[in-house]
Design a protein around this motif. Structure first.
Motif, PDB file in Angstrom:
ATOM      1  N   SER A  31       0.818  -1.220   0.000  1.00  0.00           N
ATOM      2  CA  SER A  31       0.000   0.000   0.000  1.00  0.00           C
ATOM      3  C   SER A  31       0.849   1.266   0.000  1.00  0.00           C
ATOM      4  N   CYS A  32       2.171   1.110   0.028  1.00  0.00           N
ATOM      5  CA  CYS A  32       2.978   2.334   0.040  1.00  0.00           C
ATOM      6  C   CYS A  32       4.266   2.189  -0.745  1.00  0.00           C
ATOM      7  N   ARG A  33       4.731   3.333  -1.235  1.00  0.00           N
ATOM      8  CA  ARG A  33       5.988   3.403  -1.984  1.00  0.00           C
ATOM      9  C   ARG A  33       6.938   4.258  -1.154  1.00  0.00           C
ATOM     10  N   LEU A  34       8.102   3.713  -0.873  1.00  0.00           N
ATOM     11  CA  LEU A  34       9.061   4.439  -0.033  1.00  0.00           C
ATOM     12  C   LEU A  34      10.268   4.798  -0.891  1.00  0.00           C
ATOM     13  N   THR A  35      10.534   6.081  -1.054  1.00  0.00           N
ATOM     14  CA  THR A  35      11.694   6.503  -1.835  1.00  0.00           C
ATOM     15  C   THR A  35      12.680   7.247  -0.924  1.00  0.00           C
ATOM     16  N   ILE A  36      13.939   7.247  -1.358  1.00  0.00           N
ATOM     17  CA  ILE A  36      14.996   7.835  -0.529  1.00  0.00           C
ATOM     18  C   ILE A  36      15.398   9.187  -1.127  1.00  0.00           C
ATOM     19  N   TYR A  37      15.451  10.219  -0.302  1.00  0.00           N
ATOM     20  CA  TYR A  37      15.989  11.509  -0.741  1.00  0.00           C
ATOM     21  C   TYR A  37      17.505  11.428  -0.618  1.00  0.00           C
ATOM     22  N   ASP A  38      18.193  11.676  -1.736  1.00  0.00           N
ATOM     23  CA  ASP A  38      19.650  11.441  -1.731  1.00  0.00           C
ATOM     24  C   ASP A  38      20.461  12.738  -1.842  1.00  0.00           C
ATOM     25  N   GLY A  39      19.833  13.869  -1.570  1.00  0.00           N
ATOM     26  CA  GLY A  39      20.524  15.132  -1.833  1.00  0.00           C
ATOM     27  C   GLY A  39      21.103  15.846  -0.630  1.00  0.00           C
ATOM     28  N   VAL A  40      21.075  15.197   0.545  1.00  0.00           N
ATOM     29  CA  VAL A  40      21.536  15.890   1.761  1.00  0.00           C
ATOM     30  C   VAL A  40      22.948  16.475   1.581  1.00  0.00           C
ATOM     31  N   GLY A  41      23.829  15.715   0.928  1.00  0.00           N
ATOM     32  CA  GLY A  41      25.216  16.153   0.755  1.00  0.00           C
ATOM     33  C   GLY A  41      25.392  17.227  -0.310  1.00  0.00           C
ATOM     34  N   ARG A  42      24.370  17.484  -1.102  1.00  0.00           N
ATOM     35  CA  ARG A  42      24.475  18.505  -2.162  1.00  0.00           C
ATOM     36  C   ARG A  42      23.861  19.841  -1.766  1.00  0.00           C
TER      37      ARG A  42
END
Ligand SMILES: Cc1cc2nc3c(=O)[nH]c(=O)nc-3n(C[C@H](O)[C@H](O)[C@H](O)COP(=O)(O)O)c2cc1C
Length: 177
Positions: A31-42
């Motif tokens: 029931s859910c899609r989990l995506t990762i935000y990968d921009g913390v270092g940018r």
């Protein structure tokens, strides 16, 4: 279909926190899609003079990703009893926006320590008006493990079940609001 955004406080290539979030994504309920935000270092260092029409592209991307998500899950190391600067910086870009206001959020933990950072993150995120889910504290102790070791731990049936349960509970929290 709910969309959950996951943010890791670690930039290490072999990060246990990032590995935990990747495993949550693999084991998320249908029931859910989990995506990762990968921009913390940018992200550039937060500067209130750089807001509104001057907002840098990566900060804009983060703000949009949080705005569009139904909920946010954060996993972070502790550095010198504090929240890592990169993660705090990412959160600072969200402070004067609507993105975080009322946004369901949950903390998960890849270390059995990091108690100062857990408390600080909860305080920061509540102050920003995230709707922080207080009960579930998913903790899978991966501190000091190498990738082949933590991959094996994250594949253990009992840990897969714990991860599924934690995301399901969070999905229930998001849906029940
Ligand atoms: C510079 C530095 C400072 C740290 N300070 C603490 C600390 O104060 N308390 C703690 O519990 N762990 C501390 N640690 C350990 C990290 O929080 C721990 O290794 C974490 O699980 C690493 O996460 P990662 O694998 O996602 O990078 C520190 C690690 C580093 C590199």
């Amino acid at each position: 279909m709910l969309h959950i955004l996951a943010i890791s406080g670690s930039l290490r290539a072999a990060s246990t926190n990032s590995a935990l979030l990747a495993a949550l994504a693999r084991n998320a309920p249908q029931s859910c899609r989990l995506t990762i935000y990968d921009g913390v270092g940018r992200l550039p260092i937060f500067n209130p003079d750089e807001e509104d029409e001057r907002t840098p592209p990566e900060a804009r991307r983060l703000i949009e990703a949080v705005s569009e998500a139904d909920g946010v899950i954060v996993s972070s190391p502790e550095y010198a009893h504090g929240v890592p600067g990169g993660l705090k910086n990412a959160l600072d870009w969200l402070v004067s926006r609507d993105a975080a206001v009322g946004k369901p959020a949950m903390l998960v933990h890849a270390s059995h320590r990091s108690l100062f950072a857990r408390a600080a993150l909860a305080e920061i995120m509540r102050t920003m008006s995230f709707d922080l889910y207080a009960d579930t504290e998913l903790e899978i102790a991966l501190l000091g493990k190498k990738p082949e070791e933590f991959d094996a731990i994250l594949q253990l049936q009992e840990n897969v079940a714990k991860m599924r349960a934690a995301v399901s509970v969070f999905v229930g929290f998001v849906n029940g609001r």
